[in-house]
Design a protein around this motif. Structure first.
Motif, PDB file in Angstrom:
ATOM      1  N   THR A 161      21.438  26.079 -25.247  1.00 34.58           N
ATOM      2  CA  THR A 161      21.234  24.774 -25.882  1.00 34.58           C
ATOM      3  C   THR A 161      22.395  24.404 -26.788  1.00 34.58           C
ATOM      4  O   THR A 161      22.955  23.299 -26.685  1.00 34.58           O
ATOM      5  N   SER A 201      25.072  24.208 -22.506  1.00 30.89           N
ATOM      6  CA  SER A 201      25.156  24.937 -21.242  1.00 30.89           C
ATOM      7  C   SER A 201      26.573  25.485 -21.049  1.00 30.89           C
ATOM      8  O   SER A 201      27.154  25.411 -19.973  1.00 30.89           O
ATOM      9  N   SER A 206      17.499  26.794 -17.401  1.00 25.38           N
ATOM     10  CA  SER A 206      18.431  25.666 -17.358  1.00 25.38           C
ATOM     11  C   SER A 206      17.785  24.421 -16.760  1.00 25.38           C
ATOM     12  O   SER A 206      18.020  23.300 -17.228  1.00 25.38           O
ATOM     13  N   PHE A 258      17.715  21.301 -19.265  1.00 30.66           N
ATOM     14  CA  PHE A 258      18.755  20.300 -19.003  1.00 30.66           C
ATOM     15  C   PHE A 258      18.453  19.345 -17.845  1.00 30.66           C
ATOM     16  O   PHE A 258      19.028  18.258 -17.793  1.00 30.66           O
ATOM     17  N   GLY A 265      17.882  14.121 -25.552  1.00 31.56           N
ATOM     18  CA  GLY A 265      18.994  14.131 -24.607  1.00 31.56           C
ATOM     19  C   GLY A 265      19.723  12.815 -24.456  1.00 31.56           C
ATOM     20  O   GLY A 265      20.771  12.767 -23.789  1.00 31.56           O
TER      21      GLY A 265
END
Length: 332
Positions: A164, A168, A196, A200, A252
Motif C-alpha cells: 500500500t 505496489s 494486490s 488495487f 483511490g
C-alpha cells in the motif's frame, strides 16, 4: 535508514501479557495491516490482544476485508479506557486516533510505531523512522527482535502495508531492502496476487460512477503552485451516498487524478457525512506536502499528505491554493 534504539520497545513487549493496539481513523492498508499483523504475532506468543481505531460507525474498509486477524478488533466503545500498555501504528498525532485519543492519553505506557516525518512524538516510547517505506517495515523489524516467526497470516497483513505505502512498489521509497522484505514475506506462501487484486484492482460499480463524475468535474490550474500546476476535484457527499459508496472506497481517486502530467500537485476534497472535508494531496517531488499539510492542521509524507478541514470545499481549496503558492520549490 535511521538508527533506532529498539531496546525500550523490546523491553516493553518482551513479557507483556496484555496489549492494546490502535491505528489512525479511516485506516489504510499500512495502518490496519501493521496493527493486525503485529497483533497476530503477539497473540501467537500468548499475549491477550485487542485492537481498534476510532471510527464511528466502526467497520473494516471493503478493500481490506480479506485481512486476517479481524477477530482481534473491537469497536471503540469496548476499547480499554486506561490501557496498561498501548501501541499505535502509522499514526502521527493524537488527533488522528479519533475517539481513541483519550485512552492513549490515559495509557500507562504508550509505544508509537510510525514512519511519518510529521509525527508529534505523543507516546512514552517511540519507534519513528521517516525513511521507512511503511510502518509495516518497522513492525517486521520489531518482530524479529522479539524472536517471532512470520506466519502466512502475519506476512499477509505486513505485505498489505508494504504494498500500500509503496504504491505496489512504484514509489521512490521502494528500496532494495523493501524488495528483500517483500521476498521474505512472500516466502511464507500466502497469495500475494489476491492481496494486490483486493487492494488495487477491485471496486464497486458505485465507485466507478463516482469516479467518472469527479474526474469530469476536475479542475486544472496551470498557474497554481508557483506555475507548477494544481489539479483538484471534490467528492460531494450526497452523490457519493446515492451511489452507495463509503468514504473508505474513495481513497483511490487521488491515485487516478495525480496522473495529470500538467500538474505538480493533485488534491481530492472528500465531503464527509459529518460535514468535514478530508483532503488528500500528492506531489511529483517538487513540493514537500508534509510541510504544506502540517500548516493546515494535518501531516504526512513529502509526496503524500493530508488533513481535515472544517470549512466547505470552496474555502478549503482556497486555503490550500494559498499555502501551496508559498511553498518552496524543491529539486525533484
Amino acid at each position: 535508514m535511521t538508527q533506532l534504539d529498539w531496546g525500550p520497545a523490546v523491553e516493553l513487549l518482551r513479557d507483556a501479557g496484555e496489549v492494546t493496539l490502535a491505528c489512525h481513523v479511516s485506516p489504510d492498508g499500512d495502518a490496519l495491516g501493521s496493527m493486525l499483523g503485529f497483533g497476530l504475532a503477539l497473540r501467537a506468543r500468548g499475549a491477550r490482544v485487542v485492537a481498534s481505531y476510532g471510527d464511528e460507525p466502526f467497520a473494516v474498509p471493503r478493500t481490506l476485508a480479506f485481512l486476517p486477524g479481524q477477530e482481534l478488533l473491537v469497536p471503540p466503545a469496548r476499547f480499554p479506557a486506561a490501557p496498561e500498555l498501548m501501541v499505535t501504528f502509522d499514526t502521527g498525532s493524537l488527533d488522528r486516533l479519533g475517539t481513541l485519543g483519550e485512552p492513549a492519553k490515559a495509557a500507562r505506557r504508550l509505544l508509537v510505531v510510525d514512519h511519518h516525518a510529521s509525527n508529534t512524538r505523543f507516546g512514552t516510547v517511540h519507534l519513528l523512522d521517516p525513511a521507512a517505506a511503511a510502518t509495516a517495515v518497522l513492525v517486521a523489524k520489531l518482530l524479529d527482535r522479539l524472536g517471532v516467526a512470520l506466519t502466512p497470516d502475519v506476512a499477509t497483513a505486513l505485505y498489505t502495508g508494504l504494498a500500500t505505502d509503496t504504491g505496489s512498489f512504484k514509489f521512490a521509497a521502494t528500496t532494495p531492502a523493501v524488495h528483500r522484505l517483500a521476498a521474505r514475506l512472500l516466502g511464507t506462501g500466502f497469495r500475494h496476487d489476491l492481496v494486490s487484486r483486493a487492494v488495487f484492482d477491485t471496486a464497486s460499480f458505485g465507485y466507478l460512477r463516482v469516479l467518472g463524475t469527479v474526474l469530469r468535474d476536475a479542475r486544472l490550474e496551470l498557474d497554481a503552485v508557483g506555475g507548477l500546476g494544481l489539479v483538484w476535484t471534490v467528492v460531494e457527499a450526497a452523490p457519493r451516498r446515492a451511489c452507495g459508496v463509503g468514504m473508505d472506497e474513495i481513497e483511490g481517486v487521488i491515485d487516478v487524478l495525480r496522473r495529470a502530467t500538467e500538474a505538480e500537485v493533485a488534491a481530492v476534497l472528500k465531503e464527509g457525512d459529518d460535514g468535514t472535508v478530508q483532503v488528500s494531496t500528492r506531489s511529483k517531488g517538487r513540493i514537500d506536502l508534509s510541510v504544506v499539510c502540517r500548516a493546515l492542521g494535518g501531516g504526512g509524507h513529502r509526496y503524500a499528505a493530508g488533513y481535515t478541514s472544517s470549512v466547505g470545499p470552496t474555502e478549503t481549496v482556497e486555503r490550500l491554493r494559498a499555502e501551496l503558492a508559498g511553498a518552496p520549490h524543491l529539486e525533484a
